[in-house]
Design a protein around this motif. Structure first.
Motif, PDB file in Angstrom:
ATOM      1  N   THR A 105       0.841  -1.204   0.000  1.00 29.43           N
ATOM      2  CA  THR A 105       0.000   0.000   0.000  1.00 29.43           C
ATOM      3  C   THR A 105       0.872   1.248   0.000  1.00 29.43           C
ATOM      4  OG1 THR A 105      -1.557  -1.231   1.406  1.00 29.43           O
ATOM      5  CG2 THR A 105      -1.943   1.135   1.132  1.00 29.43           C
ATOM      6  N   ILE A 106       1.877   1.251   0.882  1.00 27.66           N
ATOM      7  CA  ILE A 106       2.794   2.394   0.987  1.00 27.66           C
ATOM      8  C   ILE A 106       3.600   2.536  -0.295  1.00 27.66           C
ATOM      9  CG2 ILE A 106       4.624   3.462   2.342  1.00 27.66           C
ATOM     10  CD1 ILE A 106       2.020   3.067   3.865  1.00 27.66           C
ATOM     11  N   SER A 107       4.051   1.410  -0.850  1.00 27.71           N
ATOM     12  CA  SER A 107       4.864   1.436  -2.063  1.00 27.71           C
ATOM     13  C   SER A 107       4.106   2.045  -3.232  1.00 27.71           C
ATOM     14  CB  SER A 107       5.319   0.018  -2.411  1.00 27.71           C
ATOM     15  OG  SER A 107       6.113   0.019  -3.574  1.00 27.71           O
ATOM     16  N   LYS A 108       2.827   1.672  -3.382  1.00 29.04           N
ATOM     17  CA  LYS A 108       2.022   2.223  -4.478  1.00 29.04           C
ATOM     18  C   LYS A 108       1.801   3.721  -4.302  1.00 29.04           C
ATOM     19  CE  LYS A 108      -0.430  -2.076  -5.583  1.00 29.04           C
ATOM     20  NZ  LYS A 108      -1.716  -2.821  -5.495  1.00 29.04           N
ATOM     21  N   CYS A 109       1.545   4.124  -3.067  1.00 30.17           N
ATOM     22  CA  CYS A 109       1.388   5.557  -2.799  1.00 30.17           C
ATOM     23  C   CYS A 109       2.692   6.302  -3.064  1.00 30.17           C
ATOM     24  CB  CYS A 109       0.947   5.782  -1.354  1.00 30.17           C
ATOM     25  SG  CYS A 109      -0.766   5.339  -1.024  1.00 30.17           S
ATOM     26  N   ARG A 110       3.788   5.682  -2.715  1.00 27.49           N
ATOM     27  CA  ARG A 110       5.091   6.317  -2.944  1.00 27.49           C
ATOM     28  C   ARG A 110       5.321   6.559  -4.428  1.00 27.49           C
ATOM     29  NH1 ARG A 110      10.513   3.324  -0.910  1.00 27.49           N
ATOM     30  NH2 ARG A 110       9.917   1.945  -2.619  1.00 27.49           N
ATOM     31  N   SER A 111       4.908   5.619  -5.254  1.00 25.20           N
ATOM     32  CA  SER A 111       5.046   5.791  -6.707  1.00 25.20           C
ATOM     33  C   SER A 111       4.238   6.990  -7.184  1.00 25.20           C
ATOM     34  CB  SER A 111       4.590   4.524  -7.430  1.00 25.20           C
ATOM     35  OG  SER A 111       5.414   3.426  -7.097  1.00 25.20           O
ATOM     36  N   ASP A 112       3.026   7.147  -6.624  1.00 30.88           N
ATOM     37  CA  ASP A 112       2.210   8.314  -6.972  1.00 30.88           C
ATOM     38  C   ASP A 112       2.884   9.597  -6.520  1.00 30.88           C
ATOM     39  OD1 ASP A 112       0.282   6.662  -8.028  1.00 30.88           O
ATOM     40  OD2 ASP A 112      -0.947   6.617  -6.206  1.00 30.88           O
ATOM     41  N   LEU A 113       3.470   9.550  -5.335  1.00 29.38           N
ATOM     42  CA  LEU A 113       4.142  10.719  -4.773  1.00 29.38           C
ATOM     43  C   LEU A 113       5.291  11.176  -5.668  1.00 29.38           C
ATOM     44  CD1 LEU A 113       4.348  12.642  -2.334  1.00 29.38           C
ATOM     45  CD2 LEU A 113       5.810  10.944  -1.231  1.00 29.38           C
ATOM     46  N   GLN A 114       6.004  10.226  -6.268  1.00 29.05           N
ATOM     47  CA  GLN A 114       7.129  10.558  -7.145  1.00 29.05           C
ATOM     48  C   GLN A 114       6.683  11.285  -8.407  1.00 29.05           C
ATOM     49  OE1 GLN A 114       8.775   6.332  -6.894  1.00 29.05           O
ATOM     50  NE2 GLN A 114      10.648   7.505  -7.213  1.00 29.05           N
ATOM     51  N   THR A 115       5.498  10.952  -8.892  1.00 32.71           N
ATOM     52  CA  THR A 115       5.043  11.512 -10.164  1.00 32.71           C
ATOM     53  C   THR A 115       4.219  12.783  -9.993  1.00 32.71           C
ATOM     54  OG1 THR A 115       3.102  10.056 -10.128  1.00 32.71           O
ATOM     55  CG2 THR A 115       5.050   9.258 -11.280  1.00 32.71           C
ATOM     56  N   GLN A 116       3.629  12.977  -8.814  1.00 33.27           N
ATOM     57  CA  GLN A 116       2.807  14.164  -8.595  1.00 33.27           C
ATOM     58  C   GLN A 116       3.684  15.387  -8.338  1.00 33.27           C
ATOM     59  OE1 GLN A 116       0.207  13.405  -5.297  1.00 33.27           O
ATOM     60  NE2 GLN A 116      -0.974  11.828  -6.364  1.00 33.27           N
TER      61      GLN A 116
END
Length: 357
Positions: A105-116
């Motif tokens: 869950t955290i990993s997927k959110c982290r990926s979003d954080l990198q692109t936003q």
């Protein structure tokens, strides 16, 4: 029965879910999105009717962030930054139960954080660096540590299994050739704010952070011993740095027009006995433009001090001590600047030992 309340403030809208089932206490939770509120309420109702509802297992991430923010965050020096990080996590997955948040869950959110793109501060509109993303995860992990160890709201910290993103070596932009003199000349041109030259000189010669400089008090300047005392640095330690003669000369000239109270700020905002540090953003921007510096930030004066120390033969341990780093990791970026000095040192040793053979 579940109901959803719309709650509006001047800046945002939130949704409070309220679950009432006979024989159970009323249960409420707030969410940024109505769909999340409905999903949470439906889950709670289903668990109650099936006999799976246990209050201690239904704490959400939003609950944990609120408790952490109320009880622990105010005690931290970087509370504002961590609050910003936790607010982002709350908006993304605040509705989830702590028990349902996994490493993935955290990993997927982290990926979003990198692109936003960032929505805060000087970096607004720009993508976040890997180092910044790591700080967001670190803030969440710190909160989970309390949830596991002190509150016993969850068994494991889902951030602990995540490997940090690889961070770059960091910037090493520093003043070169005639840039130092151009910058100081531009600072002197700010005749209504002569303290700007002193602020830049201190940063350039000591590597002190902007906040450390602007929060200095008269009592932190030890003219007799030639040093500046930093009572509370970013990492929580105190340290002292040398007060070189060039800085002391400008300081003495400035002292004739500033407060002589020992507890007074060295660089206060204009006004009698002001207890707020001077805001230098516009002054700095004007001086930087006048000096025609490109891709140069105030923090790069810290890199300038470290780079000059390295080129003058200071070891990494010495540089770390002066800049206030607890480990050598942050100063290894300057190691390449010491190569010439190492070569000269070894050559002198060889000439002395081996002579002309």
């Amino acid at each position: 029965m579940a109901t959803i309340e719309v709650r509006k403030s001047c800046s945002k809208t939130s949704y409070r879910a309220r679950v009432r089932v006979k024989g159970y206490p009323q249960i409420t939770a707030s969410f940024a999105r109505k769909t999340d509120a409905k999903r949470w309420a439906a889950g709670i109702e289903a668990d109650i009717h099936s006999g799976r509802y246990f209050p201690e297992t239904h704490h959400t991430l939003s609950d944990a962030i609120k408790r952490y923010s109320d009880q622990h965050l105010p005690q931290l020096k970087d509370a504002a930054k961590r609050s910003q990080h936790l607010s982002w996590w709350n908006n993304q997955i605040g509705h989830l139960r702590l028990a349902d948040i996994k490493s993935d869950t955290i990993s997927k959110c982290r990926s979003d954080l990198q692109t936003q793109p960032s929505t805060f501060g000087r970096h607004q509109g720009r993508s976040r660096s890997d180092a910044t993303v790591n700080r967001y995860v670190a803030s969440l992990s710190a909160m989970f540590t309390f949830a596991v160890n002190e509150w016993e709201w969850v068994d494991k910290n889902p951030c602990s299994k995540l490997k940090k993103l690889r961070e770059g070596s960091g910037r090493t932009r520093f003043l070169i050739q005639d840039e130092p003199s151009s910058l100081l000349t531009a600072c002197r041109a700010e005749v209504e704010h002569p303290e700007l030259e002193l602020i830049v000189l201190i940063a350039m010669t000591t590597g002190m952070r902007r906040g450390e400089i602007l929060n200095l008090r008269q009592s932190d300047i030890d003219r007799k011993r030639g040093r500046i005392l930093i009572r509370e640095s970013k990492n929580g330690d105190s340290r002292s740095v040398p007060l070189v003669s060039q800085v002391q000369s400008v300081l003495n000239a400035l002292s004739t027009v500033t407060s002589i109270r020992r507890d007074a700020l060295l660089f206060p905002q204009p006004g009698t006995n002001s207890e707020k540090p001077l805001v230098i953003d516009r002054l700095w921007q004007r001086a930087r433009a006048a000096a025609e510096l490109t891709d140069f930030r105030f923090h790069d004066l810290r890199h300038t001090a470290a780079s000059y120390l390295a080129m003058e033969g200071a070891g990494l341990r010495e540089i770390a001590d002066i800049l206030g780093h607890k480990t050598l990791a942050m100063v290894k970026r300057y190691s390449h600047l010491t190569e010439d000095h190492k070569h000269q040192t070894v050559s002198r040793m060889a000439d002395r030992v081996l002579g002309g053979s």
